[in-house]
Write a protein that holds these residues in place. Structure first.
Motif, short mmCIF file in Angstrom:
data_model
loop_
_atom_site.label_atom_id
_atom_site.label_comp_id
_atom_site.label_asym_id
_atom_site.label_seq_id
_atom_site.Cartn_x
_atom_site.Cartn_y
_atom_site.Cartn_z
N LEU A 136 0.83 -1.26 0.05
CA LEU A 136 -0.18 0.01 -0.07
C LEU A 136 0.96 1.37 -0.10
CD1 LEU A 136 -2.93 -1.27 2.49
CD2 LEU A 136 -3.16 -0.66 0.12
N ALA A 137 1.98 1.38 0.62
CA ALA A 137 2.86 2.33 0.80
C ALA A 137 3.62 2.64 -0.86
CB ALA A 137 4.01 2.33 1.71
N ALA A 138 3.75 1.75 -1.46
CA ALA A 138 4.15 1.73 -2.81
C ALA A 138 3.29 2.16 -3.48
CB ALA A 138 4.95 0.37 -3.10
N GLU A 139 2.03 1.52 -3.42
CA GLU A 139 1.28 2.19 -4.16
C GLU A 139 0.85 3.69 -4.08
OE1 GLU A 139 -3.76 1.42 -5.10
OE2 GLU A 139 -2.27 -0.33 -4.06
N ILE A 143 12.91 0.87 -6.48
CA ILE A 143 12.73 1.52 -5.21
C ILE A 143 12.64 0.21 -4.09
CG2 ILE A 143 10.96 3.13 -6.36
CD1 ILE A 143 8.76 1.17 -5.45
N GLU A 144 12.83 1.04 -2.86
CA GLU A 144 12.67 0.13 -1.59
C GLU A 144 11.57 0.78 -0.61
OE1 GLU A 144 16.85 -2.11 -1.56
OE2 GLU A 144 16.56 -0.78 -0.05
N VAL A 145 10.61 0.08 0.05
CA VAL A 145 9.85 0.58 0.97
C VAL A 145 10.47 0.70 2.22
CG1 VAL A 145 7.60 0.61 1.93
CG2 VAL A 145 7.92 -0.18 -0.32
N ALA A 146 10.78 1.93 2.73
CA ALA A 146 11.70 1.81 4.12
C ALA A 146 10.90 2.28 5.14
CB ALA A 146 12.74 3.01 3.78
N HIS A 147 11.27 1.81 6.20
CA HIS A 147 10.59 2.11 7.57
C HIS A 147 11.02 3.61 8.05
CE1 HIS A 147 9.29 -2.10 7.97
NE2 HIS A 147 8.33 -1.70 8.70
#
Length: 402
Positions: free
Chosen positions: A126-129, A143-147
């Protein structure tokens, strides 16, 4: 002015008094004092005047904030170890990927092996979207989804009051108001920091692989500026960071931080020069002070990165950037092998609990009254005393845990 790590005359005057009381300090305490809340700094000044030796002991522990803030848990952290052994891959600008890791064997449930949660894949998707599958800074792919707040600190329970998670949050209370720290904590640990944290979309942000690697090492910080009333637009400001010097064990509190104004690169976290470019603006180089707008079309299902957590990040990234990541070579940021066995975590209701810290807003009735401190792991007996300020610039006495 202070956004670029240039301190105000008021802060300088307070640091002069603190320097007179306790002398030179380790780099991470120095960095924290350059950006912390001014009322907290006044309390440190009062503490330094009344109990200089005790405060000097505390300064030796401040590096643990930067250490714990890193992308991987410190080796001594009180969390269950994973059943497999891997050799960390050091990230560089030319090699930001890591080799695939062998899938971990299934963990056997036992009293000696507490359950830990796996990363929330739905939240990551969901964050990437939300970020349109592109880096929120460069607008590029890969990309990377980072905390925002490190995953290693929310993935497990920590009942040990002297565990590193508790020590980390105790240190925060020494440099920022307890109300602000409580707001940060509530975003992550609504049932208290002894329990599992919650892994949600608002603790995630999409970055390019290079930007993620730089960010995790304190190369830059993002300052949250404003959020629209309907929660669909968030404005942040970008600041490269500059490490003060190499291999300093102690430094004057009056050492002037390097200004980050006009910086367009970082030369501290890698052997070469780290730069970022905006693909949506003809590859213009990203500089300190640049603004970025993050948006979502569904603030309920795909909420924006938390303004509150970005504020926490804004402070700690600068400490890490100015003083270094506690001299740690972090392993690769690849998610391979970083997850643990699945645990179903329910939505938790807020259960208020109050910890102790070096500085508290509640004064004691007597400077000699002692109570137990469960936060700080100092090399001196854990006692609790009051330091009362007087003289010019002093605030009301605040409770001091020593």
């Amino acid at each position: 002015m202070e956004d670029f790590n240039l301190r105000t005359p008021e802060r300088t005057a307070l640091l002069e008094r603190l320097q007179e009381s306790i002398g030179d300090v380790p780099p991470h305490f120095w960095a924290a004092c350059q950006i912390c809340d001014l009322d907290a700094l006044k309390s440190l000044v009062n503490c330094g005047r009344e109990y200089p030796n005790i405060l000097s002991g505390f300064t030796l522990q401040t590096y643990t904030m930067a250490h714990y803030w890193g992308p991987s848990p410190p080796r001594s952290q009180s969390q269950p170890s994973t059943p497999k052994k891997t050799t960390p891959q050091k990230s560089t600008l030319s090699n930001l990927s890591s080799s695939p890791a062998t899938p971990p064997t299934k963990r056997q449930k036992s009293s000696d092996s507490p359950a830990t949660q796996r990363r929330n894949q739905k939240a990551r998707d969901l964050a990437a979207e939300r970020d349109r599958f592109g880096c929120v800074l460069t607008k590029g792919g890969s990309i990377e989804v980072a905390h925002i707040y490190p995953f290693h600190s929310i993935s497990h329970q920590e009942e040990d009051k002297f565990g590193q998670r508790h020590i980390f949050w105790g240190h925060l209370k020494n440099f920022w108001p307890k109300e602000k720290v409580a707001a940060w904590e509530a975003e992550l640990f609504p049932a208290g920091i002894c329990e599992f944290g919650i892994d949600r979309v608002y603790n995630l942000i999409t970055l390019s692989r290079g930007a993620h690697d730089m960010w995790a090492r304190g190369a830059f910080a993002l300052k949250p500026i404003s959020e629209s009333e309907d929660k669909t637009t968030l404005k942040v400001q970008f600041f490269w960071q500059k490490k003060q010097q190499e291999a300093q064990k102690a430094m004057s509190l009056l050492t002037t931080p390097f200004s980050t104004q006009g910086l367009s690169q970082n030369t501290d976290v890698f052997s070469g020069v780290a730069k970022l470019f905006r693909e949506d603006e003809n590859d213009a180089r990203i500089q300190s002070g640049d603004y970025f707008t993050l948006q979502t079309d569904d603030p309920e299902t795909k909420p924006l990165p938390s303004f509150t957590l970005l504020e926490l990040q804004w402070f700690l990234q600068r400490i890490q950037g100015m003083a270094g990541a506690a001299d740690v070579d972090w392993p690769s940021l690849s998610d391979s092998g970083s997850d643990f066995s699945d645990v179903e975590l329910p939505d938790l209701e807020l259960d208020e609990e109050e910890g102790l810290s070096l500085l508290s807003s509640q004064p004691l009735s007597s400077p000699t009254k002692l109570i137990r401190n469960d936060n700080l792991n100092l090399p001196i007996p854990p006692k609790h005393q009051e330091a009362e300020g007087d003289g010019e610039g002093a605030e009301e006495g605040r409770q001091v845990a020593i």
